[in-house]
Each structure stands twice: as structure tokens, then as C-alpha cells.
Design a protein around this motif. Structure first.
Motif, PDB file in Angstrom:
ATOM      1  N   LEU A 352      64.936  13.505   7.694  1.00  0.00           N
ATOM      2  CA  LEU A 352      65.700  14.429   8.536  1.00  0.00           C
ATOM      3  C   LEU A 352      64.989  15.772   8.653  1.00  0.00           C
ATOM      4  CD1 LEU A 352      69.274  13.713   7.084  1.00  0.00           C
ATOM      5  CD2 LEU A 352      68.297  12.797   9.198  1.00  0.00           C
ATOM      6  N   PHE A 353      64.433  16.246   7.538  1.00  0.00           N
ATOM      7  CA  PHE A 353      63.726  17.538   7.549  1.00  0.00           C
ATOM      8  C   PHE A 353      62.381  17.418   8.258  1.00  0.00           C
ATOM      9  CE2 PHE A 353      65.805  17.476   3.133  1.00  0.00           C
ATOM     10  CZ  PHE A 353      67.048  17.793   3.658  1.00  0.00           C
ATOM     11  N   LEU A 354      61.721  16.281   8.056  1.00  0.00           N
ATOM     12  CA  LEU A 354      60.406  16.074   8.668  1.00  0.00           C
ATOM     13  C   LEU A 354      60.489  16.057  10.189  1.00  0.00           C
ATOM     14  CD1 LEU A 354      59.142  13.290   6.247  1.00  0.00           C
ATOM     15  CD2 LEU A 354      58.259  15.608   6.380  1.00  0.00           C
ATOM     16  N   GLY A 355      61.547  15.446  10.728  1.00  0.00           N
ATOM     17  CA  GLY A 355      61.699  15.384  12.178  1.00  0.00           C
ATOM     18  C   GLY A 355      61.805  16.761  12.800  1.00  0.00           C
ATOM     19  N   VAL A 356      62.606  17.630  12.194  1.00  0.00           N
ATOM     20  CA  VAL A 356      62.745  18.993  12.707  1.00  0.00           C
ATOM     21  C   VAL A 356      61.425  19.748  12.592  1.00  0.00           C
ATOM     22  CG1 VAL A 356      63.940  21.191  12.422  1.00  0.00           C
ATOM     23  CG2 VAL A 356      65.202  19.055  12.133  1.00  0.00           C
ATOM     24  N   LEU A 357      60.749  19.602  11.462  1.00  0.00           N
ATOM     25  CA  LEU A 357      59.478  20.304  11.258  1.00  0.00           C
ATOM     26  C   LEU A 357      58.426  19.876  12.269  1.00  0.00           C
ATOM     27  CD1 LEU A 357      59.303  20.340   7.364  1.00  0.00           C
ATOM     28  CD2 LEU A 357      59.124  22.350   8.841  1.00  0.00           C
ATOM     29  N   ASN A 358      58.319  18.580  12.514  1.00  0.00           N
ATOM     30  CA  ASN A 358      57.311  18.100  13.461  1.00  0.00           C
ATOM     31  C   ASN A 358      57.503  18.711  14.841  1.00  0.00           C
ATOM     32  OD1 ASN A 358      56.004  16.469  11.605  1.00  0.00           O
ATOM     33  ND2 ASN A 358      57.167  14.648  12.117  1.00  0.00           N
ATOM     34  N   THR A 359      58.745  18.685  15.335  1.00  0.00           N
ATOM     35  CA  THR A 359      59.011  19.216  16.669  1.00  0.00           C
ATOM     36  C   THR A 359      58.833  20.731  16.709  1.00  0.00           C
ATOM     37  OG1 THR A 359      60.540  17.421  17.191  1.00  0.00           O
ATOM     38  CG2 THR A 359      60.765  19.434  18.468  1.00  0.00           C
ATOM     39  N   ALA A 360      59.347  21.429  15.704  1.00  0.00           N
ATOM     40  CA  ALA A 360      59.250  22.885  15.696  1.00  0.00           C
ATOM     41  C   ALA A 360      57.797  23.357  15.639  1.00  0.00           C
ATOM     42  CB  ALA A 360      60.036  23.452  14.512  1.00  0.00           C
TER      43      ALA A 360
END
Length: 451
Positions: A352-360
Motif C-alpha cells: 500500500l505504501f509502495l504504490g503511493v511512493l511510486n506514483t508520487a
């Protein structure tokens, strides 16, 4: 303290209110325009690239569920099998630094096709290998194709997608998330038949993607009277790192990817070991399901959560928060190393955290500079993939020499460094992704300042 004539303040607030009304009208028009240019309403060429991106990213997690099987069947140590990640990621990172130079000479379409063709050839060759050293070598060749394709694909999607760069980036990151989710699932399913199956499966899917791009993708025609695109220098990516914002984001992503690939490449071994201690049977299929859940979490938050969070909170606060949460997750993995349940649940939640980080991070890179998109994306991706290559090479020896939890503590340390870089060099990113403020709020700020 300053004073302002009441009539003047009234004019300023009235002006701001009118601006707000105008902005509201513009926003309504923009919303209507966005509805027409939905993320799902894209040219066929964009979907062809997105499909190929999905398959390409499948190659990252594809070998994850079969690492223990390769260790057993080819009589290789965990450190040797994790080099399947290192050779792939390291070569991908190095070649990405020169991908913009290649694409500026071959053109977007030819570069995409060359990258896909190399992946097909080397994925099939890996499936035909007789030993782990051969697979490591063919994965390196696979990385060359992957670099040419991925670095060019991001710029191609941003240039061809309707709805602006943010829509394109979300679509690209969705492809990444789906690829990361389906890769382990496919690897686990085919790995139950043979460890060779996932390699042949990837080769077949990439051949389909190659044909799709060959048929439907057209390189954008130059505008009337426009000069031919300038050739990119061989050293363009290295010169691009002189840009403070791009350097900050690249270094942040470098250390973030160390933690990312500690989790991805190393976790199958402690999960399998903890499951065996608990009397559970945990083969390629079960590992595939775990990392399918992880990749699905990456896909969901990259599409649904990241755009909302960055719009409301701003890029830097989101990056700080997600890096901190990921560090906590890796610490939990280190502490709960002997519990299969803790490891499985935490790995999935970390997605869940990785998905946000990748896009941001990707959104920040594409907005940070006025560099050509292919140069910016190639430089950033090259640096972060090199960071990812270090993790699998270090994780195995570290676990053997110190303790099985040591690789996760390495991930925590890398994330602390990433946070420190953002904190000390983050001033170069102050112009990016601020939360939107209305004209009425701005007028209120003026009033507060005048008071």
C-alpha cells in the motif's frame, strides 16, 4: 505590521472573490474536459504501450516465487539465485542512463520494439538454461531490453495519453502495479509445473506486446514548420543530474529502491522458512499468491490513493509519510522474522505504501525540471534501478553472516537516508505538488497578513 485602507482591502477581497468565481467556472470546464479525457479513454496506442509495460514489470516479480525452487533444482545458494534480480536491475539501471541517447537516434517506436525484441530473446534463453550462472547472464541481457523499453515507454505514454501528464503517470503506475501483481501469480502458477515456465510465459506475452506496438503505435508527427528533434548527447543523463531537483529525487529513489527490493527479492526465503517451522507447505504457488496480494496493493494505491493524497497534502508531505510508514513495515518484518503470518501480512500491507511512493516520485520527476521527458525519466529510472540492484546482492550475504533479519534492518537504514535527503535537500522541490488553495482562501491570507 502593515496597515491597509479598508476600501483597498475590500477591493482586493472582491477581486479575489471574482477570481474564485472565474476559477470555479474554469474548474467546471476543466472537470468537463477531464471527464471527456478520462484515464480510461485513451488512444489505442497508449493501451498497447500500457499492456507492454504491464508485461515488462511482470518480469521484475516473475522469478520471486520460483527462487527457492531454482535454488533446490539447480543446486544454488539463496545468494546466487538473488543475483537474478541484481544482474537484471543493475544492467537495466546502467542502460537506462543511455536510453534517451538511443531513442533520440532510433525514434520512439523503434526503441520500444528493440527493447521488446531483446526481452523476448533473453527471456526464452533463460528458460532454456542449464544452470543458474547462465540464467544470471540472460537476465542481464533481459535488463538491456527492459531499460530501452521502460525509459522510452514512460515518455511515450506521457506524450500520447489524453488528459495530461498526471493521467498518463497514473496509467503508467497502474501498469507497474498490475505487472508486479500478476508477475508473481503467473510465476507461481507456471513455477508449479517447472521453474522454466515463467520465463517462456514472459517471452510469449512480450511477443504479443511487440506485435501490438508494431501494428497500432505511430510515432507522433512533428508540428508544421517545427524543427527536427535534437539528438540527445551520450552524456545527457549525467548532465541532467546537475539539476538539483532531479538529483534529489534520484538519490531519494536510489535508497528507497534498496528497501523496495530487500522486501521483494529477500522475503520469499524467510516466509518459506517460517512457514516450514509452523508445519505449513509453502511452494511457488503459495508464494505467488502472497506477492500477488502485495502487487495488487501497489496497483490499488498507485491509482486510487496517490493522486488524492498528493493533491490534498502536497508531494513532500506524502513522500515523508509513506517513507516513514515503509520503514516501520520493514522494522516489523525484521522483528517478526520467525512468524509466517507477520511476514505475509506485513509484506502485503507494505505494498500500500509502495504504490503511493511510486506514483508520487514519478509525478515529481516529470514536473521537477524542464528537461526532455525521455532524459528525465531515463536518468531517474537508471539511478533508482541501480539502487534496487544493490539490495539482492547484499541481502543474502548479510543474512548468512549476521542474522536473517539483517536485510530488513538494511532496508530501514536506507529509508532513513532517503528521508534525510528529502529533509535537507527538499528545498529544491518546494515548487512541486503544493496543495491547491482557492482564491477566497488566498484573500483570507491577505487579510491575515494585513492585520
Amino acid at each position: 505590521m502593515t496597515t491597509t485602507d479598508p476600501d483597498e482591502r475590500k477591493v482586493r477581497v472582491t477581486s479575489a472573490t471574482n477570481t474564485e468565481r472565474s476559477a470555479t467556472g474554469d474548474q467546471t470546464e476543466a472537470t468537463a474536459e477531464t471527464a471527456k479525457a478520462s484515464i480510461w479513454r485513451q488512444p489505442v496506442a497508449v493501451w498497447a504501450i500500457a499492456f507492454a509495460c504491464t508485461v515488462s514489470f511482470m518480469g521484475i516479480g516473475l522469478v520471486d516465487p520460483i527462487l527457492p525452487a531454482i535454488s533446490r533444482e539447480l543446486d544454488a545458494t539463496p545468494s546466487e539465485t538473488m543475483l537474478l534480480f541484481t544482474s537484471y536491475l543493475f544492467i537495466t539501471g546502467i542502460v537506462m542512463l543511455f536510453a534517451s541517447w538511443v531513442s533520440s537516434r532510433l525514434g520512439v517506436k523503434k526503441t520500444l520494439l528493440l527493447g521488446l525484441a531483446l526481452i523476448v530473446v533473453f527471456a526464452a534463453a533463460a528458460g532454456l538454461s542449464g544452470g543458474v550462472v547462465e540464467i544470471i547472464g540472460f537476465r542481464a541481457g533481459w535488463g538491456i531490453g527492459n531499460a530501452l523499453f521502460i525509459a522510452t515507454a514512460l515518455a511515450a505514454i506521457v506524450g500520447a495519453a489524453s488528459g495530461g501528464s498526471r493521467q498518463a503517470i497514473v496509467l503508467y503506475e497502474a501498469s507497474l502495479g498490475i505487472g508486479l501483481a500478476v508477475g508473481p501469480l503467473l510465476g507461481g502458477a507456471l513455477g508449479e509445473l517447472s521453474w522454466r515456465g515463467p520465463f517462456f510465459g514472459t517471452a510469449a506475452l512480450m511477443a504479443i506486446a511487440l506485435l501490438a506496438i508494431l501494428v497500432v503505435f505511430r510515432s507522433p508527427a512533428p508540428a508544421a514548420g517545427a524543427a527536427a528533434p535534437a539528438k540527445v548527447s551520450l552524456l545527457a543523463s549525467f548532465r541532467a543530474l546537475r539539476n538539483p531537483a532531479l538529483l534529489t529525487l534520484s538519490l531519494t529513489a536510489f535508497f528507497y529502491n534498496v528497501a523496495f527490493f530487500v522486501l521483494l527479492a529477500y522475503s520469499p526465503y524467510p516466509i518459506e522458512s517460517a512457514a516450514a517451522q509452523a508445519g505449513m507447505t509453502f511452494g511457488a504457488h503459495e508464494l505467488g499468491l502472497v506477492f500477488f496480494g502485495w502487487g495488487l496493493a501497489v496497483a490499488l494505491t498507485s491509482v486510487l490513493a496517490a493522486p488524492v493524497l498528493t493533491r490534498r497534502l502536497g508531494l513532500r508531505p506524502v513522500l515523508f509519510t509513506m517513507l516513514g510508514l515503509l520503514a516501520v513495515a520493514e522494522a516489523v518484518l525484521a522483528i517478526g522474522i520467525d512468524s509466517a503470518t507477520v511476514l505475509i501480512v506485513t509484506v502485503i500491507v507494505a505494498g500500500l505504501f509502495l504504490g503511493v511512493l511510486n506514483t508520487a516520485l514519478t509525478e515529481a520527476v516529470m514536473e521537477a525540471t524542464d528537461l526532455p521527458r525521455n532524459v528525465a525519466s531515463g536518468t531517474y529510472s537508471g539511478v533508482r534501478f541501480i539502487g534496487g540492484a544493490i539490495a539482492p546482492a547484499v541481502a543474502g550475504p548479510l543474512a548468512a553472516a549476521i542474522t536473517p533479519s539483517a536485510p530488513y534492518w538494511l532496508g530501514v537504514a536506507a529509508l532513513v537516508v532517503a528521508i534525510a535527503i528529502l529533509a535537507f535537500a527538499g528545498r529544491t522541490l518546494r515548487h512541486l505538488g503544493r496543495p491547491h488553495e482557492t482564491a477566497i482562501a488566498e484573500a483570507a491570507d491577505i487579510g491575515q497578513g494585513d492585520a
